[in-house]
Design a protein around this motif. Structure first.
Motif, PDB file in Angstrom:
ATOM      1  N   VAL A  14      28.616  56.535  47.423  1.00  0.00           N
ATOM      2  CA  VAL A  14      28.797  56.746  45.991  1.00  0.00           C
ATOM      3  C   VAL A  14      30.031  55.965  45.559  1.00  0.00           C
ATOM      4  O   VAL A  14      31.088  56.049  46.172  1.00  0.00           O
ATOM      5  CB  VAL A  14      28.973  58.251  45.667  1.00  0.00           C
ATOM      6  N   ILE A  15      29.876  55.188  44.506  1.00  0.00           N
ATOM      7  CA  ILE A  15      30.969  54.365  43.984  1.00  0.00           C
ATOM      8  C   ILE A  15      31.301  54.857  42.587  1.00  0.00           C
ATOM      9  O   ILE A  15      30.422  55.001  41.745  1.00  0.00           O
ATOM     10  CB  ILE A  15      30.547  52.879  43.924  1.00  0.00           C
ATOM     11  N   ASP A  16      32.574  55.111  42.330  1.00  0.00           N
ATOM     12  CA  ASP A  16      33.024  55.521  41.004  1.00  0.00           C
ATOM     13  C   ASP A  16      33.220  54.264  40.175  1.00  0.00           C
ATOM     14  O   ASP A  16      34.150  53.497  40.396  1.00  0.00           O
ATOM     15  CB  ASP A  16      34.331  56.304  41.121  1.00  0.00           C
ATOM     16  N   LEU A  17      32.355  54.026  39.215  1.00  0.00           N
ATOM     17  CA  LEU A  17      32.406  52.804  38.416  1.00  0.00           C
ATOM     18  C   LEU A  17      33.610  52.740  37.493  1.00  0.00           C
ATOM     19  O   LEU A  17      33.978  51.677  37.035  1.00  0.00           O
ATOM     20  CB  LEU A  17      31.109  52.650  37.611  1.00  0.00           C
ATOM     21  N   LYS A  18      34.234  53.871  37.198  1.00  0.00           N
ATOM     22  CA  LYS A  18      35.411  53.855  36.334  1.00  0.00           C
ATOM     23  C   LYS A  18      36.575  53.135  36.999  1.00  0.00           C
ATOM     24  O   LYS A  18      37.443  52.618  36.330  1.00  0.00           O
ATOM     25  CB  LYS A  18      35.834  55.289  35.975  1.00  0.00           C
ATOM     26  N   SER A  19      36.612  53.109  38.339  1.00  0.00           N
ATOM     27  CA  SER A  19      37.731  52.490  39.040  1.00  0.00           C
ATOM     28  C   SER A  19      37.545  50.994  39.247  1.00  0.00           C
ATOM     29  O   SER A  19      38.420  50.318  39.729  1.00  0.00           O
ATOM     30  CB  SER A  19      37.928  53.164  40.396  1.00  0.00           C
ATOM     31  N   MET A  20      36.383  50.476  38.900  1.00  0.00           N
ATOM     32  CA  MET A  20      36.099  49.069  39.128  1.00  0.00           C
ATOM     33  C   MET A  20      36.483  48.237  37.906  1.00  0.00           C
ATOM     34  O   MET A  20      36.129  48.583  36.792  1.00  0.00           O
ATOM     35  CB  MET A  20      34.613  48.897  39.443  1.00  0.00           C
ATOM     36  N   PRO A  21      37.215  47.123  38.131  1.00  0.00           N
ATOM     37  CA  PRO A  21      37.575  46.269  37.001  1.00  0.00           C
ATOM     38  C   PRO A  21      36.331  45.686  36.338  1.00  0.00           C
ATOM     39  O   PRO A  21      35.445  45.167  37.010  1.00  0.00           O
ATOM     40  CB  PRO A  21      38.416  45.163  37.649  1.00  0.00           C
ATOM     41  N   LYS A  22      36.291  45.794  35.023  1.00  0.00           N
ATOM     42  CA  LYS A  22      35.205  45.228  34.230  1.00  0.00           C
ATOM     43  C   LYS A  22      35.809  44.557  33.021  1.00  0.00           C
ATOM     44  O   LYS A  22      36.799  45.030  32.483  1.00  0.00           O
ATOM     45  CB  LYS A  22      34.260  46.321  33.725  1.00  0.00           C
ATOM     46  N   ALA A  23      35.192  43.483  32.605  1.00  0.00           N
ATOM     47  CA  ALA A  23      35.656  42.819  31.392  1.00  0.00           C
ATOM     48  C   ALA A  23      34.532  41.953  30.847  1.00  0.00           C
ATOM     49  O   ALA A  23      33.617  41.575  31.579  1.00  0.00           O
ATOM     50  CB  ALA A  23      36.892  41.969  31.679  1.00  0.00           C
ATOM     51  N   PHE A 127      30.127  36.401  28.811  1.00  0.00           N
ATOM     52  CA  PHE A 127      30.466  36.428  30.234  1.00  0.00           C
ATOM     53  C   PHE A 127      30.946  37.825  30.561  1.00  0.00           C
ATOM     54  O   PHE A 127      31.970  38.271  30.054  1.00  0.00           O
ATOM     55  CB  PHE A 127      31.548  35.371  30.501  1.00  0.00           C
ATOM     56  N   ASP A 128      30.181  38.543  31.383  1.00  0.00           N
ATOM     57  CA  ASP A 128      30.514  39.914  31.777  1.00  0.00           C
ATOM     58  C   ASP A 128      30.769  39.938  33.275  1.00  0.00           C
ATOM     59  O   ASP A 128      29.956  39.425  34.051  1.00  0.00           O
ATOM     60  CB  ASP A 128      29.349  40.862  31.465  1.00  0.00           C
ATOM     61  N   VAL A 129      31.888  40.538  33.668  1.00  0.00           N
ATOM     62  CA  VAL A 129      32.249  40.614  35.081  1.00  0.00           C
ATOM     63  C   VAL A 129      32.553  42.052  35.451  1.00  0.00           C
ATOM     64  O   VAL A 129      33.232  42.766  34.720  1.00  0.00           O
ATOM     65  CB  VAL A 129      33.483  39.736  35.404  1.00  0.00           C
ATOM     66  N   ASP A 130      32.045  42.439  36.604  1.00  0.00           N
ATOM     67  CA  ASP A 130      32.256  43.773  37.164  1.00  0.00           C
ATOM     68  C   ASP A 130      32.509  43.550  38.650  1.00  0.00           C
ATOM     69  O   ASP A 130      31.665  42.966  39.337  1.00  0.00           O
ATOM     70  CB  ASP A 130      30.986  44.594  36.920  1.00  0.00           C
ATOM     71  N   PHE A 131      33.682  43.947  39.146  1.00  0.00           N
ATOM     72  CA  PHE A 131      33.946  43.714  40.563  1.00  0.00           C
ATOM     73  C   PHE A 131      34.869  44.782  41.122  1.00  0.00           C
ATOM     74  O   PHE A 131      35.515  45.531  40.384  1.00  0.00           O
ATOM     75  CB  PHE A 131      34.549  42.324  40.793  1.00  0.00           C
ATOM     76  N   GLU A 132      34.906  44.830  42.439  1.00  0.00           N
ATOM     77  CA  GLU A 132      35.834  45.706  43.138  1.00  0.00           C
ATOM     78  C   GLU A 132      36.280  44.984  44.396  1.00  0.00           C
ATOM     79  O   GLU A 132      35.457  44.442  45.144  1.00  0.00           O
ATOM     80  CB  GLU A 132      35.166  47.019  43.510  1.00  0.00           C
ATOM     81  N   LEU A 133      37.594  44.953  44.606  1.00  0.00           N
ATOM     82  CA  LEU A 133      38.150  44.355  45.815  1.00  0.00           C
ATOM     83  C   LEU A 133      38.127  45.377  46.947  1.00  0.00           C
ATOM     84  O   LEU A 133      38.174  46.590  46.701  1.00  0.00           O
ATOM     85  CB  LEU A 133      39.596  43.920  45.572  1.00  0.00           C
ATOM     86  N   LYS A 134      38.070  44.893  48.170  1.00  0.00           N
ATOM     87  CA  LYS A 134      38.110  45.791  49.327  1.00  0.00           C
ATOM     88  C   LYS A 134      39.472  46.460  49.432  1.00  0.00           C
ATOM     89  O   LYS A 134      39.575  47.606  49.853  1.00  0.00           O
ATOM     90  CB  LYS A 134      37.789  45.012  50.605  1.00  0.00           C
ATOM     91  N   ASN A 135      40.535  45.757  49.035  1.00  0.00           N
ATOM     92  CA  ASN A 135      41.897  46.291  49.075  1.00  0.00           C
ATOM     93  C   ASN A 135      42.131  47.152  47.834  1.00  0.00           C
ATOM     94  O   ASN A 135      42.180  46.647  46.717  1.00  0.00           O
ATOM     95  CB  ASN A 135      42.887  45.123  49.131  1.00  0.00           C
TER      96      ASN A 135
END
Length: 170
Positions: A14-23, A127-135
């Motif tokens: 389960v991934i919490d999408l609120k913590s992932m950078p989006k712009a 241009f829409d970006v949604d990502f999460e770093l491993k760190n």
């Protein structure tokens, strides 16, 4: 009622999408849609004009009837900090959509979409970006400055389009 934005990843975590950078960025650029799409798909030239893009390498490029498939590396960094990530890039010709996901590297998750709409001699690009770093620490830092970085990337593409096509910005 509290609404939570959650997603189940490929490996059932389960991934919490609120913590992932989006712009998101939307621009209208003085060029034809086809020319702008070609610029975005010309990944080999990114180090010449994209901020913090140090290197790029295309491993595979297949031009099919309704889509173009690309597998490429981008090395991003500044000073002693740099990292390379591998992406799967798909251009859907019938939808004027470029869809990018990560294959390998420092990203736990990457999804970006480029949508193109021709408006006469101009092109509206989203241009829409949604990502999460491993760190996790770097992920928190990136969340704070991500919209700024995305605007810089959009500026770079707009300047390159204007420069390549000898357009004068109004």
């Amino acid at each position: 009622l509290h609404t939570m934005r959650m997603m189940i990843s490929k490996n059932c975590k389960v991934i919490d999408l609120k913590s992932m950078p989006k712009a998101s960025v939307k621009r209208t650029i003085n060029c034809k849609k086809k020319e702008l799409i070609e610029l975005v798909l010309d990944i080999e030239k990114y180090p010449k004009f994209i901020p913090y893009c140090i290197d790029s390498k295309v491993y595979q490029r297949d031009n099919k009837e309704n889509e173009i498939l690309i597998v490429a590396d981008l090395t991003i960094g500044k000073g002693p900090f740099k990292d390379t990530y591998k992406s799967d890039v798909k251009f859907y010709k019938d939808k004027d959509l470029i869809y990018v996901t990560n294959i390998d590297g420092p990203l736990k998750h990457l999804e970006n979409k480029w949508n193109f709409k021709e408006l006469g001699n101009q092109t509206e690009v989203s241009f829409d970006v949604d990502f999460e770093l491993k760190n996790r620490f770097l992920n928190i830092v990136m969340t704070k400055s991500f919209q700024y970085g995305l605007n810089k990337i959009a500026d770079a593409f707009e300047e390159q389009a204007n420069k390549n096509l000898n357009n004068i910005k109004n």
